[in-house]
Design an enzyme around this catalytic site. Structure first.
Site, PDB file in Angstrom:
ATOM      1  N   HIS A  14       0.823  -1.224   0.000  1.00  0.00           N
ATOM      2  CA  HIS A  14       0.000   0.000   0.000  1.00  0.00           C
ATOM      3  C   HIS A  14       0.852   1.268   0.000  1.00  0.00           C
ATOM      4  CE1 HIS A  14      -3.645  -2.258   0.401  1.00  0.00           C
ATOM      5  NE2 HIS A  14      -3.346  -2.734   1.589  1.00  0.00           N
TER       6      HIS A  14
ATOM      7  N   ASP B  53      -2.315 -10.726  -2.434  1.00  0.00           N
ATOM      8  CA  ASP B  53      -2.910 -10.200  -1.208  1.00  0.00           C
ATOM      9  C   ASP B  53      -4.360  -9.830  -1.525  1.00  0.00           C
ATOM     10  OD1 ASP B  53      -1.841  -8.719   1.598  1.00  0.00           O
ATOM     11  OD2 ASP B  53      -3.625  -7.812   0.684  1.00  0.00           O
TER      12      ASP B  53
ATOM     13  N   HIS C  98      -6.110  -7.422  -0.657  1.00  0.00           N
ATOM     14  CA  HIS C  98      -6.296  -5.998  -0.913  1.00  0.00           C
ATOM     15  C   HIS C  98      -5.515  -5.595  -2.159  1.00  0.00           C
ATOM     16  CE1 HIS C  98      -6.727  -6.566   3.509  1.00  0.00           C
ATOM     17  NE2 HIS C  98      -7.782  -5.792   3.316  1.00  0.00           N
TER      18      HIS C  98
ATOM     19  N   ASP D 103      -4.226 -12.981   3.220  1.00  0.00           N
ATOM     20  CA  ASP D 103      -5.487 -12.548   3.818  1.00  0.00           C
ATOM     21  C   ASP D 103      -6.710 -12.860   2.948  1.00  0.00           C
ATOM     22  OD1 ASP D 103      -4.461 -10.680   2.080  1.00  0.00           O
ATOM     23  OD2 ASP D 103      -4.475  -9.014   3.510  1.00  0.00           O
TER      24      ASP D 103
HETATM   25 ZN   LIG Z   1      -3.986  -7.311   2.568  1.00  0.00          ZN
END
Ligand SMILES: [Zn+2]
Length: 294
Positions: A110, A147, A149, A231
């Protein structure tokens, strides 16, 4: 991170628990050194790095945003995260290891060029790719991010870059809100594949097979970097994709097939998210086991 934060030290203990097993006795284990500021500057402007270093507290906690908090140990941890990814690239690009897994926290995907966010400070996967190019002459590097996200930071860093393919498969809608399939970068080297809440192994494998793997293969990478977040596991509390650890082993093997064909098997995998400790142990064992060819 403050008490109760999902990005916590126990995550690495969960990873270590997996790798203590007899099946992993043959691994070469190296300690991640701190990266230099010049290395971090491969993907982040020096003024931004300086601002982050200056923000670190000598005691207590400083919140950069509600998710992203610095303690007195954050800078060293983040620099070792980058250093681990760089050392992994050095080992793999020089042929001392066929592939490598950097088991470090905090995560990085991120982190944008000029913004720390989402538990991330420096983007180690992006820096690993750049380091492979600058220090080892890799022309094209593919970063595959599973991931759950979207890696807005990695996308931001390589938005205009024809030499790095960034392919992400993630849940949408979900934090950070980016990652629509229409986001392709100015060089058509950004690939975004969106899954929906409740999707499981079948949807993941079909999308990975159809939309991710052919793009990675056609890019003819000299190195594959994996942003390995775990995740999307069904146990994870931060998202609603229902993968099992066998899906991470499957995805790893698929990327290894491409790496064998295109770049001598060279893969560097960097830990990103994964917030259920049992899922993290099981998924790490499946992923690293696959990398070892077992
Ligand atoms: Zn994540």
């Amino acid at each position: 991170m403050p008490e109760g934060h999902p990005e916590r030290p126990d995550r690495l203990r969960a990873v270590e628990r997996a790798l203590e097993a007899e099946a992993f006795a043959a691994l070469i284990r190296l300690e991640a050194p701190q990266a230099t500021l010049e290395q971090v500057a491969l993907c982040h402007p020096p003024a931004h790095i300086r601002k982050l270093l200056d923000a670190a507290p000598e005691e207590g906690l400083v919140a950069l945003d509600p998710d992203t908090v610095m303690s007195p140990g954050t800078v060293e941890a983040a620099l070792r995260g980058v250093g681990g990814a760089i050392l992994a690239v050095d080992e793999v690009m020089t042929g001392r290891a066929r592939n490598a897994f950097s088991a470090m926290r905090p995560p990085g995907h991120h982190a944008e060029r000029e913004k720390a966010m989402g538990f991330c400070f420096f983007n180690q996967a992006a820096i690993a790719a750049r380091h492979a190019q600058q220090a080892h002459g890799a022309r094209r590097v593919a970063i595959v991010d599973w991931d759950v996200h979207h890696g807005n930071g990695t996308q931001d860093i390589f938005w205009n870059d024809a030499s790095v393919l960034y392919a992400s498969i993630h849940e949408m809608p979900l934090y950070p809100g980016t990652g629509a399939p229409s986001e392709r970068g100015t060089q058509d080297t950004i690939v975004n594949v969106a899954l929906g809440a409740g999707d499981g192994s079948d949807a993941f494998r079909e999308a990975f097979d159809l939309a991710v793997l052919p793009r990675v293969d056609a890019f003819r990478p000299d190195l594959i970097v994996i942003s390995a977040g775990f995740d999307a596991h069904w146990r994870d509390p931060l998202a609603d994709i229902n993968l099992r650890e066998a899906d991470f082993a499957w995805a790893t093997s698929k990327l290894m097939e491409i790496a064998d064909r295109r770049c001598g098997g060279r893969i560097v995998s960097v830990l990103e998210g994964g917030y259920d400790l049992q899922a993290l142990t099981l998924s790490t064992a499946a992923h690293v086991g696959a990398l070892m060819g077992s």
